[in-house]
Write a protein that holds these residues in place. Sequence first.
Motif, PDB file in Angstrom:
ATOM      1  N   VAL A  29       0.827  -1.208   0.000  1.00  0.00           N
ATOM      2  CA  VAL A  29       0.000   0.000   0.000  1.00  0.00           C
ATOM      3  C   VAL A  29       0.862   1.259   0.000  1.00  0.00           C
ATOM      4  O   VAL A  29       0.554   2.236  -0.710  1.00  0.00           O
ATOM      5  CB  VAL A  29      -0.997  -0.003   1.180  1.00  0.00           C
ATOM      6  N   VAL A  30       1.959   1.250   0.767  1.00  0.00           N
ATOM      7  CA  VAL A  30       2.816   2.439   0.751  1.00  0.00           C
ATOM      8  C   VAL A  30       3.454   2.575  -0.612  1.00  0.00           C
ATOM      9  O   VAL A  30       3.575   3.674  -1.161  1.00  0.00           O
ATOM     10  CB  VAL A  30       3.865   2.355   1.879  1.00  0.00           C
ATOM     11  N   GLY A  31       3.854   1.446  -1.191  1.00  0.00           N
ATOM     12  CA  GLY A  31       4.440   1.468  -2.533  1.00  0.00           C
ATOM     13  C   GLY A  31       3.455   2.039  -3.539  1.00  0.00           C
ATOM     14  O   GLY A  31       3.815   2.881  -4.388  1.00  0.00           O
ATOM     15  N   ALA A  32       2.198   1.617  -3.462  1.00  0.00           N
ATOM     16  CA  ALA A  32       1.204   2.116  -4.406  1.00  0.00           C
ATOM     17  C   ALA A  32       1.001   3.616  -4.207  1.00  0.00           C
ATOM     18  O   ALA A  32       0.906   4.388  -5.181  1.00  0.00           O
ATOM     19  CB  ALA A  32      -0.112   1.376  -4.208  1.00  0.00           C
ATOM     20  N   ALA A  33       0.955   4.091  -2.962  1.00  0.00           N
ATOM     21  CA  ALA A  33       0.794   5.512  -2.693  1.00  0.00           C
ATOM     22  C   ALA A  33       1.947   6.300  -3.291  1.00  0.00           C
ATOM     23  O   ALA A  33       1.744   7.347  -3.924  1.00  0.00           O
ATOM     24  CB  ALA A  33       0.686   5.755  -1.192  1.00  0.00           C
ATOM     25  N   MET A  34       3.153   5.778  -3.131  1.00  0.00           N
ATOM     26  CA  MET A  34       4.327   6.487  -3.660  1.00  0.00           C
ATOM     27  C   MET A  34       4.298   6.498  -5.181  1.00  0.00           C
ATOM     28  O   MET A  34       4.743   7.454  -5.814  1.00  0.00           O
ATOM     29  CB  MET A  34       5.612   5.864  -3.127  1.00  0.00           C
ATOM     30  N   ASP A  35       3.798   5.384  -5.786  1.00  0.00           N
ATOM     31  CA  ASP A  35       3.663   5.378  -7.241  1.00  0.00           C
ATOM     32  C   ASP A  35       2.765   6.544  -7.682  1.00  0.00           C
ATOM     33  O   ASP A  35       3.094   7.270  -8.629  1.00  0.00           O
ATOM     34  CB  ASP A  35       3.050   4.051  -7.705  1.00  0.00           C
ATOM     35  N   LEU A  36       1.659   6.716  -6.994  1.00  0.00           N
ATOM     36  CA  LEU A  36       0.749   7.814  -7.336  1.00  0.00           C
ATOM     37  C   LEU A  36       1.442   9.166  -7.176  1.00  0.00           C
ATOM     38  O   LEU A  36       1.306  10.063  -8.012  1.00  0.00           O
ATOM     39  CB  LEU A  36      -0.492   7.750  -6.433  1.00  0.00           C
ATOM     40  N   VAL A  37       2.195   9.305  -6.085  1.00  0.00           N
ATOM     41  CA  VAL A  37       2.893  10.570  -5.831  1.00  0.00           C
ATOM     42  C   VAL A  37       3.890  10.850  -6.930  1.00  0.00           C
ATOM     43  O   VAL A  37       3.942  11.950  -7.484  1.00  0.00           O
ATOM     44  CB  VAL A  37       3.576  10.523  -4.449  1.00  0.00           C
ATOM     45  N   ARG A  38       4.665   9.827  -7.302  1.00  0.00           N
ATOM     46  CA  ARG A  38       5.682  10.058  -8.334  1.00  0.00           C
ATOM     47  C   ARG A  38       5.033  10.435  -9.669  1.00  0.00           C
ATOM     48  O   ARG A  38       5.540  11.296 -10.400  1.00  0.00           O
ATOM     49  CB  ARG A  38       6.554   8.815  -8.482  1.00  0.00           C
ATOM     50  N   ALA A  39       3.910   9.812  -9.965  1.00  0.00           N
ATOM     51  CA  ALA A  39       3.217  10.162 -11.213  1.00  0.00           C
ATOM     52  C   ALA A  39       2.758  11.616 -11.161  1.00  0.00           C
ATOM     53  O   ALA A  39       2.907  12.375 -12.132  1.00  0.00           O
ATOM     54  CB  ALA A  39       2.027   9.226 -11.421  1.00  0.00           C
ATOM     55  N   ASP A  40       2.230  12.043 -10.013  1.00  0.00           N
ATOM     56  CA  ASP A  40       1.743  13.412  -9.876  1.00  0.00           C
ATOM     57  C   ASP A  40       2.889  14.402  -9.974  1.00  0.00           C
ATOM     58  O   ASP A  40       2.778  15.437 -10.644  1.00  0.00           O
ATOM     59  CB  ASP A  40       1.011  13.556  -8.534  1.00  0.00           C
ATOM     60  N   VAL A  41       3.998  14.085  -9.335  1.00  0.00           N
ATOM     61  CA  VAL A  41       5.163  14.969  -9.381  1.00  0.00           C
ATOM     62  C   VAL A  41       5.626  15.116 -10.817  1.00  0.00           C
ATOM     63  O   VAL A  41       5.915  16.229 -11.277  1.00  0.00           O
ATOM     64  CB  VAL A  41       6.290  14.418  -8.476  1.00  0.00           C
ATOM     65  N   ALA A  42       5.631  13.995 -11.555  1.00  0.00           N
ATOM     66  CA  ALA A  42       6.076  14.068 -12.943  1.00  0.00           C
ATOM     67  C   ALA A  42       5.176  14.989 -13.754  1.00  0.00           C
ATOM     68  O   ALA A  42       5.662  15.801 -14.561  1.00  0.00           O
ATOM     69  CB  ALA A  42       6.079  12.664 -13.536  1.00  0.00           C
ATOM     70  N   ARG A  43       3.898  14.864 -13.550  1.00  0.00           N
ATOM     71  CA  ARG A  43       2.974  15.752 -14.261  1.00  0.00           C
ATOM     72  C   ARG A  43       3.273  17.210 -13.952  1.00  0.00           C
ATOM     73  O   ARG A  43       3.368  18.064 -14.846  1.00  0.00           O
ATOM     74  CB  ARG A  43       1.546  15.435 -13.836  1.00  0.00           C
ATOM     75  N   ARG A  44       3.476  17.487 -12.690  1.00  0.00           N
ATOM     76  CA  ARG A  44       3.690  18.882 -12.301  1.00  0.00           C
ATOM     77  C   ARG A  44       5.012  19.421 -12.815  1.00  0.00           C
ATOM     78  O   ARG A  44       5.135  20.602 -13.112  1.00  0.00           O
ATOM     79  CB  ARG A  44       3.629  19.022 -10.780  1.00  0.00           C
TER      80      ARG A  44
END
Lengths: 1192, 407
Positions: free
Chosen positions: B169-184
């Motif tokens: 679950v933490v890994g999945a959350a971080m995946d989402l964060v990294r995707a969002d950071v990349a977009r930004r």
Amino acid sequence: MILHSLQLHAFGTFAGTVQIDFDAVGANGIFLLEGPTGVGKSTVIDAVVFALYGEMAGSVASRNRARSDFAAPDDPTFVDLVLETGNGIFRIRRTPQYERAKQRGTGTTTQQATVRMWRLEPGALDAWALAPRTASGRPGEARDHGDLDGAGELLATRLDEAGVQVRHVVGLTREQLAQTIVLPQGEFASFLRAKPEERTQLLQQVFQTGIYLDAQKALADRRRALGALVEDTRRAAVGSVERLAALAPDAPPPVEQDAPPAEQERQADPSPVEQGRRARVETPVPLPWLTADASLDPPSSGHDAEEGADVLKVAETCREGSDSAAQQAEQIAERARQARDEAAAALRETRALLRLVERRDDARARRTELQERAEQVEVERRTVAAAQRAAAVAPVLARAETAHEARTAAGQAWDDAAGTAKALGMVAPGGVATGSVTTADDGGEPGKEPTTPFGAWLGQRQDELLADSVLLDALERQVGSLTEGADRLQEVLDELAAVRAAARADEDELAAVPQAVAVVQEERARMEATARGLDLATARLAAAEEQRDDLGRVGEALADWRVAADALLAAKARADDATHAEAHLRLRRREGIAGELASGLAEDEPCPVCGSRAHPRPAELSDTHVSQEEVDAAERDRRVADEEFQTANGRHEAARARLDHLAERAGLDGAVLRAADTDDLLAPAVAAAREAVVTAAQERDVAARAGEALPEVLARLEALGAREAELRERASAAASARAGRVARLESGCAAIQDDRAGLTDQLREVAARVGVELALPAGAEGAEPAVAIEPAVSGEPVASVEPVESPGPTELPGIAAPSSTVARPATAEPEPFAARVIAQTRAFEKSLRPALSRVRDAVRERRDALAAWARADGTRSQAEEDARVRAEERDEALAVHGFTTADEAAAAAMPVPELAALERSVDGHDSALRAVAAELAVADVAALPDEASVESVVTDVTRAQEALARAEQEEDEAREAATRARSLALTVAQHVAEVHRDVTAYRDAVRDSAVVLRVSDLVTARSADNAPALTLSTYVLVQRFEAVVEAANRRLAVMSDGRYELVRSDERERKGGRNLGLALRVIDHVTGAVRETTTLSGGETFYVSLCLALGLADVVSAEAGGIEFGTLFVDEGFGTLDASTLEVVMTEITRLRDAGRVVGLVSHVEALKQMIPERIQVRRRPDGASEVRVVA
Amino acid sequence: MRFLHTSDWHLGRALHGVDLREHQAAFVDHLVQVVEAEQVDVVLVAGDVYDRAIPPVEAVSLLSSALARLSEHASVVLTSGNHDSARRLGFGAQVLREGVHVRTTLDVDRPVLVTGRDGTRAYVYPFPYLEPDEARVALARRVDAHGTAPDEGWADDGAVLLDRSHEAVVGAAMDLVRADVARRREAEPDGFVTVVMAHAFVVGGEPSESERPIAVGGVDSVPAGVFTGVDYVALGHLHGPQQVAVPGAVARYSGSPLAYSFSERGHRKSSVVVDVVPGAPASTRLVDAPVPRRLSEVRDELEAVLSEQYAGQRDDWVRVLLTDAVPPPRYLERVREVFPHALVVLRDPASAARQESAYREVTVASDPVDVAGDFLAHVTGAPPTPAELAVLQETFETLGREEREGR
């Protein structure tokens, strides 16, 4: 007990199927059963307990709660549980009793409770876990118990069977389970507050200490059995004592203190047994226990043993009394035996006296008889003396006679030897060989140093014959060496022939050499001529190759030029086109420039052309107007095309120059080649050049091969010259070898001829000396001379040689004529001559050897005769001397022994047997006289009174015999009496022994049972020695209980921050109760007071109970073989804890995971949901039934 | 820009019966001073704000005033930990005033944008405690765009669930964060800094006794590697301040402001001042928290404990371990007289001097003859005679034989 999986259907609040995989939900060591109140959390625990026992967990158990009220009438209810204990893995499936709709008609019928129980294989769970998951893939529904149908071994199908099996497998009753493993709601404190008796049962079950209780019972049983055994042995002892007492009246009266003599024993015979009986009467047997009531328990062991000892003491007295009576009778018998011995001795003495008197009378009669023969014995004594002297002389006389006879025989032998010698023609000179050759004083050895004329003559003759023998040996050796000389001569002859043959082959080869040299020289000259043409051929080849290559390059250059020419043409065309296009565009631009300028005009801005600010009619910009960019592009194209043209032109010029240069080198004209369209001009020249190369290469190869062969021819020439020189050298060596061999042949022939002549002469001389007639037979060769030797009596040999045929002067010389040896004429060939000499020598040897042998035999015969004669002469001298010495000895011996002559001595002699008989006769008479005198001088005899006669002594003997007979009878009677007494004593002793045995057995039984009685009383706490009044089984349980309390305290100290501590109490829990040692108290360290457990508050009671349950599980799990508490359930109680205590308690519970156990908590407390991720959620469905969701 | 990172306040918690309310209030005062003095831009509180899901009212009041005071000087971002009830804590988050961000929901890739006094923009991704059973469903739905949305409540058929573990679950959350950071990063090339707040047990961290175990399926930790891709990771859960090695990022636990168990008596409680600028690694600095009272331990016999030897610790919160073999009378009372702040008094006899039981240790493996012999010795006071032992031996042998023969 570890729960693996639970499946239930239509059970309690659940209408449908509920499946709980405890393995999954318990993976973290702790899980939570949570849900709203009344939704059926405890039902899950109930289902587990129901599966095991057919009853619910709580004490308010009701089987009717099992069937779900939400279930459809036909929906069957069941609970299916898979669990594991130390005994294996088991599956239990139960259905409760419930009312179901009748299949026919209306109303209900009672469905009876059923149960089935299986033992599963150890691997069954693994296989199950791997089974395919359900479609939803949701964990917790993976295990369908239906998958297990048919697996494992069916253990029970009946309720009672299953009950037994579950008790065996789980090891606990339902109530015990509810106190330890499953803590039901509201009852978690039941173990904490249990009565000690209940606690006893539970602990005993849990810790399996039943063996101590069994031992306690077994010891009590043994105690009863041993009491019976003691009684049996006591009866046996009483019986044997009574038998001993019954024996006494039959015994004889006791003996008096001082026993009478043996003669009086029959009159008064007091028995020692009687004495013993009297003693018993005086001291009655003090055996109170003999008459004691059999139903009474025997007294305590020590006292009993003492009384037994008294009985034994009395019995011993009886035995000793009868024994001493027997001993007295035996003493009397012994005295009677001594009296009988004395009578027998007196009889023996009287008989001896009678024998002495008889001896004395006999000796006197013999002495008178001997004295009558004395005179005749004197005569015999003298005759014996003379015969003994004659016997001493007899050997000397015999030796003298023998020596005389030997002398006569020796004289005869000498005469025989002389006769033999004479027959061979050897006669001693007169007077030499007469009579004896010895004198009395001459002891010299005959033959060695002849001191007589006959001896000297004999020695001289022997020496002569020895010399002839030696000469004959030498002659034999010479014949041998003659043969060897002939052999050597033959060898030389063979060598000479070989040398001659070798020399001839070499000479033939030498003659052929010059011809071979000539042939080789010619070949050499031819080759040298050919090789000299090599350089020229090589040069021609190189020239041809160069011409060919040049032509090839011309062809390439021609092709290049054509390409360049074509490119030039094309470039030129492009350049022209580009120039033209540019010019055309520029023209068009100029034509339309007005439009372009007009498009740049703006209002009020001056025209660049006219400067007018008004632009009344600006030119139109045509659609096809060429822009400046297009013009610029065309210009760029043109410039590029020009550059390309220049480049193509340069390349064309270079190709043309190179073609011209190469054509000139190849002897062709470049212009001509360029003019021609094709390669027709070049092809013939190329073909011719290639042919010239091939021809030149062939010529060069021929010359090269000739040059390579030349060295081999030169080597052959050199070899021929060397061979010639070698052959010449070998011819000269052969000539010198031949000459040497001829010389050796000549000298060898001469030597052989000389040796032959000398040999013949010497043999003739010897033959003459020994008087042998020697006739050498005529040989096989006609040229062999005959040899004849005339015998000569005087020893002077006369030889006459008569050649049958005179040989020629060059032929073989005669054997008998040394002077006829002739040297070979120098001119003649040496080989034939030598061959003849060898043949003659061989024939000579063959004829001479028999003659030599005959002469040798004659010499040996004569030597033998002379030697025999000499030996006979020696023997005769010795015999004469011996005869003389023996005669002297004889005369001397006769004188010594008193005989005057030999005949007189012979007369006195007697044969040995007769002499010995006569001697024995004389000696026997003398010794008989001496024996009689000695007999009469013996002390006993001499001491006899003269008046003692035979008659008087016989009377004494008769009296002594009568006395002995009397003594024997008396002894027999005394012995009989003693035997009787001894027999009685033995009987008494036997009975005493029985008494001893039985009484001892009784005493042993009492003693042995004492230990068992003591131990039994101690372990059952009946003995006063057991001060704490503690039984063994309780003692053991106390141990275990202490361990449990200790384990519980470890957690309790943490949960209560050190405030509470459980202590086990030895005090009685209630008045009148047994001391079980299993009471519990709580120490409150805050106040220091010891409190009853019932005084704890609700929450405190909860966590203390929890600690106790966990402690119990700890201790049980810590040891092998006990009941496992793998899964624990705690149903509620958490609500009684405040938040921080809950935190502490939960922290402790979560640590259980480390112990490998699983704890299931049942609670609706919100905080627990936060703490425990693994959950079984129970929820109510809209229809009121419940359902379960497993989060794991 | 400057952050102040703190966590694990556990408001409402008691230490072995001592109410820590006033000390926690003192910490809040201290925190406000630091924020003011250090010109802090953002205060990060990484979970376990309350000690319990339903906190006492005093704790709620304390948090309320703390947020009010802190937000006067800086932005505050606060997340829920495993002790908090996410929904309760998150109540009203949407209507809170600007500058206070309480984030307890699972939309982990929705960052809080804050701008520092220096103009640096920072995206803060606050994770609540990701309870695997909940997060594996919620995050799966967002991670797998093609999956059909699972039903609320019970059923989740058809959803592709994450593994039931913290790592997943933490890994999945971080995946989402990294995707969002990349977009930004595409949209904002000028640069910004990224911060993740998480409440988890990262592998390599040193636990203490006061953290509640959070193991799921037997595993309680998350590998450090999952946190890569951001500038700073503000961690909560472990009560000891410590750094965690995350590749390419600075990550650390601030630790709790107060010691909540004796195992933490060696800790130096503190908050973290973090300075981050785009393109450079974050730099951190610890600011010590006020220590209301020292924690210490005394382990000795009672008389020694009461002597002057330990006089220096009398004003501490002490844990007293008494090594007396026999419990001295009224020891609890006597210890408290001398150590007024003694929190725990336990007996801990040395193993060698352990009180010798009058009873012998008996297990199933014990030889019953020995046990019975000891019993005789115990009740009679004298060792059993050989004859008595023989009787016992025989008795137990007979029983054993009968048992084997199936009686």
